[in-house]
Design a protein around this motif. Sequence first.
Motif, PDB file in Angstrom:
ATOM      1  N   HIS A 262      99.347 -35.761  40.531  1.00  0.00           N
ATOM      2  CA  HIS A 262      99.357 -37.034  39.811  1.00  0.00           C
ATOM      3  C   HIS A 262      99.778 -36.907  38.354  1.00  0.00           C
ATOM      4  CE1 HIS A 262      96.715 -37.861  43.260  1.00  0.00           C
ATOM      5  NE2 HIS A 262      97.198 -39.078  43.172  1.00  0.00           N
ATOM      6  N   ASN A 263      99.774 -35.699  37.817  1.00  0.00           N
ATOM      7  CA  ASN A 263     100.171 -35.541  36.418  1.00  0.00           C
ATOM      8  C   ASN A 263     100.734 -34.151  36.169  1.00  0.00           C
ATOM      9  OD1 ASN A 263      97.837 -33.759  35.707  1.00  0.00           O
ATOM     10  ND2 ASN A 263      96.676 -35.614  36.166  1.00  0.00           N
TER      11      ASN A 263
ATOM     12  N   CYS B  23     103.900 -38.686  42.457  1.00  0.00           N
ATOM     13  CA  CYS B  23     103.922 -40.119  42.197  1.00  0.00           C
ATOM     14  C   CYS B  23     104.910 -40.499  41.103  1.00  0.00           C
ATOM     15  CB  CYS B  23     102.528 -40.618  41.842  1.00  0.00           C
ATOM     16  SG  CYS B  23     101.832 -39.835  40.375  1.00  0.00           S
ATOM     17  N   SER B  24     105.727 -39.539  40.646  1.00  0.00           N
ATOM     18  CA  SER B  24     106.723 -39.857  39.626  1.00  0.00           C
ATOM     19  C   SER B  24     107.939 -38.964  39.796  1.00  0.00           C
ATOM     20  CB  SER B  24     106.149 -39.683  38.218  1.00  0.00           C
ATOM     21  OG  SER B  24     105.975 -38.318  37.916  1.00  0.00           O
ATOM     22  N   VAL B  25     109.067 -39.440  39.312  1.00  0.00           N
ATOM     23  CA  VAL B  25     110.311 -38.659  39.379  1.00  0.00           C
ATOM     24  C   VAL B  25     110.195 -37.413  38.506  1.00  0.00           C
ATOM     25  CG1 VAL B  25     112.785 -38.707  38.891  1.00  0.00           C
ATOM     26  CG2 VAL B  25     111.682 -40.717  39.877  1.00  0.00           C
ATOM     27  N   GLU B  26     109.474 -37.524  37.405  1.00  0.00           N
ATOM     28  CA  GLU B  26     109.276 -36.377  36.515  1.00  0.00           C
ATOM     29  C   GLU B  26     108.611 -35.217  37.253  1.00  0.00           C
ATOM     30  OE1 GLU B  26     107.047 -35.303  32.283  1.00  0.00           O
ATOM     31  OE2 GLU B  26     106.387 -37.015  33.486  1.00  0.00           O
TER      32      GLU B  26
ATOM     33  N   TYR C  20     108.113 -38.145  47.600  1.00  0.00           N
ATOM     34  CA  TYR C  20     107.948 -39.009  46.431  1.00  0.00           C
ATOM     35  C   TYR C  20     107.233 -40.276  46.865  1.00  0.00           C
ATOM     36  CZ  TYR C  20     109.242 -42.243  42.666  1.00  0.00           C
ATOM     37  OH  TYR C  20     109.212 -43.170  41.657  1.00  0.00           O
TER      38      TYR C  20
ATOM     39  N   PRO D 159     105.563 -43.266  45.010  1.00  0.00           N
ATOM     40  CA  PRO D 159     105.213 -43.979  43.774  1.00  0.00           C
ATOM     41  C   PRO D 159     103.964 -44.829  43.951  1.00  0.00           C
ATOM     42  CG  PRO D 159     107.083 -45.032  44.844  1.00  0.00           C
ATOM     43  CD  PRO D 159     106.820 -43.754  45.602  1.00  0.00           C
ATOM     44  N   THR D 160     103.175 -44.924  42.900  1.00  0.00           N
ATOM     45  CA  THR D 160     101.953 -45.716  42.962  1.00  0.00           C
ATOM     46  C   THR D 160     102.262 -47.188  42.737  1.00  0.00           C
ATOM     47  OG1 THR D 160     101.597 -45.305  40.613  1.00  0.00           O
ATOM     48  CG2 THR D 160     100.505 -43.830  42.155  1.00  0.00           C
TER      49      THR D 160
ATOM     50  N   GLY E  13      98.135 -45.530  32.882  1.00  0.00           N
ATOM     51  CA  GLY E  13      98.836 -44.259  32.784  1.00  0.00           C
ATOM     52  C   GLY E  13      98.450 -43.536  31.512  1.00  0.00           C
TER      53      GLY E  13
END
Length: 206
Positions: free
Chosen positions: A131-132, A158-161, A176, A178-179, A204
Amino acid sequence: MTMKKKLILKVVSNLPNDKTQGAGLTCLRPSYGSPFEVHFCSPNSREIPSRYVDNNIKFFDFISVNNILLQNFWVTKRLAQIIDNLFFLLLLLRIYRKDTPEVIICYGMVNFIGCYIFSRLKKIPLIVSFHNITEIKIYKKIKFIKKLLSRCLEIWVCSVELLREIEKDLKIPIFYRPTGYDPEDFYNLKAVDRFEKHNLISVGSF
């Protein structure tokens, strides 16, 4: 003869309550009304609002010493994580002596070691959800964690990063995911009177 429901085990460190309604919501909300039986294993599930509980969902709590040991020091923090993973693993071995889940989804790295050992002992596929960026720093710093992750079924991000970062290091399938948001809990941005009862918020980390 009735067919037995497929069983999914989700492992989370936080679940929603009246004070932190968004904690763990991304893994709990999709399970509501699921055709599968879903078990949640966490340190505390007693304060979950009733609107997130359904007949197909069960909760199992394991003992956590995070609130007992001081978190200000690196040694006590790591010791708490080791003890928590041990309690967590023992709980899983007791609950699933006969019937075992078809898949384990571990949200975050807090309980990853316990999940991994249990998945290998029971030969169950393991999925890890990130998640991060902090969770990526963990396996970049600890090489054996990276090796264990490479043996998992897949990684969810949950992110492209996060997707781009993990693609550089791990040669396993990455999903992938996404939330989103639940319109019952979050106000509609298109509503004309949206600022009359609510304050503008950011979801976020900065």
